[in-house]
Design a protein around this motif. Structure first.
Motif, mmCIF file in Angstrom:
data_model
loop_
_atom_site.group_PDB
_atom_site.id
_atom_site.type_symbol
_atom_site.label_atom_id
_atom_site.label_comp_id
_atom_site.label_asym_id
_atom_site.label_seq_id
_atom_site.Cartn_x
_atom_site.Cartn_y
_atom_site.Cartn_z
ATOM 1 N N ASP A 63 0.805 -1.215 0.000
ATOM 2 C CA ASP A 63 0.000 0.000 0.000
ATOM 3 C C ASP A 63 0.844 1.274 0.000
ATOM 4 N N ARG A 64 2.114 1.166 0.343
ATOM 5 C CA ARG A 64 2.998 2.340 0.406
ATOM 6 C C ARG A 64 3.629 2.699 -0.933
ATOM 7 N N TYR A 65 3.641 1.774 -1.873
ATOM 8 C CA TYR A 65 4.368 1.969 -3.125
ATOM 9 C C TYR A 65 3.459 1.732 -4.318
ATOM 10 N N SER A 66 3.708 2.487 -5.389
ATOM 11 C CA SER A 66 2.955 2.281 -6.629
ATOM 12 C C SER A 66 3.955 2.004 -7.752
ATOM 13 N N PHE A 67 3.578 1.093 -8.625
ATOM 14 C CA PHE A 67 4.448 0.702 -9.733
ATOM 15 C C PHE A 67 4.316 1.694 -10.876
ATOM 16 N N PRO A 68 5.361 1.940 -11.609
ATOM 17 C CA PRO A 68 6.706 1.383 -11.452
ATOM 18 C C PRO A 68 7.448 2.019 -10.269
ATOM 19 N N ILE A 69 8.314 1.221 -9.665
ATOM 20 C CA ILE A 69 9.139 1.679 -8.549
ATOM 21 C C ILE A 69 10.520 2.012 -9.106
ATOM 22 N N PHE A 70 10.958 3.234 -8.891
ATOM 23 C CA PHE A 70 12.254 3.682 -9.393
ATOM 24 C C PHE A 70 13.320 3.489 -8.317
ATOM 25 N N ILE A 71 14.466 2.941 -8.725
ATOM 26 C CA ILE A 71 15.567 2.630 -7.811
ATOM 27 C C ILE A 71 16.865 3.153 -8.403
ATOM 28 N N GLN A 72 17.661 3.805 -7.570
ATOM 29 C CA GLN A 72 19.003 4.233 -7.962
ATOM 30 C C GLN A 72 19.980 3.719 -6.917
ATOM 31 N N ILE A 73 21.103 3.160 -7.387
ATOM 32 C CA ILE A 73 22.130 2.625 -6.497
ATOM 33 C C ILE A 73 23.449 3.319 -6.825
ATOM 34 N N PHE A 74 24.077 3.888 -5.795
ATOM 35 C CA PHE A 74 25.306 4.654 -5.943
ATOM 36 C C PHE A 74 26.454 4.021 -5.171
ATOM 37 N N ASP A 75 27.679 4.309 -5.609
ATOM 38 C CA ASP A 75 28.889 3.938 -4.880
ATOM 39 C C ASP A 75 29.160 5.026 -3.846
ATOM 40 N N GLN A 76 29.372 4.637 -2.600
ATOM 41 C CA GLN A 76 29.580 5.591 -1.505
ATOM 42 C C GLN A 76 30.825 6.451 -1.725
ATOM 43 N N GLN A 77 31.927 5.840 -2.113
ATOM 44 C CA GLN A 77 33.197 6.559 -2.232
ATOM 45 C C GLN A 77 33.223 7.519 -3.422
ATOM 46 N N THR A 78 32.766 7.075 -4.563
ATOM 47 C CA THR A 78 32.890 7.881 -5.780
ATOM 48 C C THR A 78 31.641 8.677 -6.110
ATOM 49 N N GLY A 79 30.500 8.261 -5.564
ATOM 50 C CA GLY A 79 29.238 8.897 -5.907
ATOM 51 C C GLY A 79 28.719 8.466 -7.270
ATOM 52 N N LYS A 80 29.415 7.514 -7.896
ATOM 53 C CA LYS A 80 29.060 7.024 -9.232
ATOM 54 C C LYS A 80 27.761 6.219 -9.175
ATOM 55 N N LEU A 81 26.918 6.443 -10.164
ATOM 56 C CA LEU A 81 25.678 5.688 -10.285
ATOM 57 C C LEU A 81 26.014 4.285 -10.777
ATOM 58 N N LEU A 82 25.721 3.277 -9.960
ATOM 59 C CA LEU A 82 26.014 1.885 -10.308
ATOM 60 C C LEU A 82 24.849 1.209 -11.019
ATOM 61 N N TRP A 83 23.645 1.564 -10.624
ATOM 62 C CA TRP A 83 22.455 0.927 -11.197
ATOM 63 C C TRP A 83 21.303 1.912 -11.130
ATOM 64 N N ASN A 84 20.588 2.026 -12.207
ATOM 65 C CA ASN A 84 19.428 2.912 -12.273
ATOM 66 C C ASN A 84 18.340 2.143 -13.013
ATOM 67 N N GLY A 85 17.228 1.953 -12.388
ATOM 68 C CA GLY A 85 16.180 1.188 -13.054
ATOM 69 C C GLY A 85 14.837 1.368 -12.399
ATOM 70 N N ARG A 86 13.887 0.708 -12.990
ATOM 71 C CA ARG A 86 12.538 0.729 -12.436
ATOM 72 C C ARG A 86 11.989 -0.685 -12.461
ATOM 73 N N VAL A 87 11.201 -0.981 -11.470
ATOM 74 C CA VAL A 87 10.577 -2.288 -11.336
ATOM 75 C C VAL A 87 9.094 -2.102 -11.634
ATOM 76 N N THR A 88 8.610 -2.856 -12.608
ATOM 77 C CA THR A 88 7.201 -2.712 -12.994
ATOM 78 C C THR A 88 6.291 -3.721 -12.300
ATOM 79 N N GLN A 89 6.880 -4.814 -11.822
ATOM 80 C CA GLN A 89 6.107 -5.786 -11.043
ATOM 81 C C GLN A 89 7.072 -6.652 -10.255
ATOM 82 N N ILE A 90 6.562 -7.223 -9.191
ATOM 83 C CA ILE A 90 7.360 -8.143 -8.374
ATOM 84 C C ILE A 90 6.637 -9.470 -8.324
ATOM 85 N N ILE A 91 7.345 -10.512 -8.704
ATOM 86 C CA ILE A 91 6.782 -11.859 -8.665
ATOM 87 C C ILE A 91 7.229 -12.505 -7.369
ATOM 88 N N ARG A 92 6.287 -13.023 -6.631
ATOM 89 C CA ARG A 92 6.608 -13.644 -5.334
ATOM 90 C C ARG A 92 7.329 -14.943 -5.512
#
Length: 92
Positions: A63-92
Motif C-alpha cells: 500500500d505504500r508503493y505504486s508501480f513502477p518503482i524507481f531505484i538508484q544505487i550509488f557507490d559511496q566513495q565515488t558517488g558514481k551511479l552503479l544501477w538505475n532502473g525501475r521495477v514494474t512488477q514483483i513476482i513472489r
C-alpha cells in the motif's frame, strides 16, 4: 512523451541505495543503505542484496508503493551511479 510523474521519480526515486565497500568483513566485501519515503535499512551485501531487500519491503507494504518503482544505487566513495532502473512488477 515522458510524464511529469516519471520525471519526478527520476529526480527523487522511490529507493535511493548507497553501496559502501568494506574489506574488513569476512563474508561480504560491502554493505548497503537504502532510503525511501516510508523505510530505510542498513545491511551487509551489494547490489543484489539491496534489490532483494527492496523487494521484501515492497511485498511487506504494497500500500505504500505504486508501480513502477524507481531505484538508484550509488557507490559511496565515488558517488558514481552503479544501477538505475525501475521495477514494474514483483513476482513472489
Amino acid at each position: 512523451m515522458i510524464s511529469t510523474d516519471t520525471i519526478q521519480k527520476l529526480i527523487n526515486p522511490d529507493f535511493r541505495c548507497v553501496i559502501e565497500e568494506n574489506n574488513t568483513l569476512p563474508n561480504y566485501d560491502s554493505c548497503f543503505r537504502y532510503d525511501a519515503k516510508c523505510a530505510s535499512k542498513i545491511a551487509l551485501g551489494g547490489i543484489k542484496e539491496c534489490l532483494e531487500a527492496i523487494k521484501i519491503e515492497v511485498l511487506k507494504h504494497p500500500d505504500r508503493y505504486s508501480f513502477p518503482i524507481f531505484i538508484q544505487i550509488f557507490d559511496q566513495q565515488t558517488g558514481k551511479l552503479l544501477w538505475n532502473g525501475r521495477v514494474t512488477q514483483i513476482i513472489r
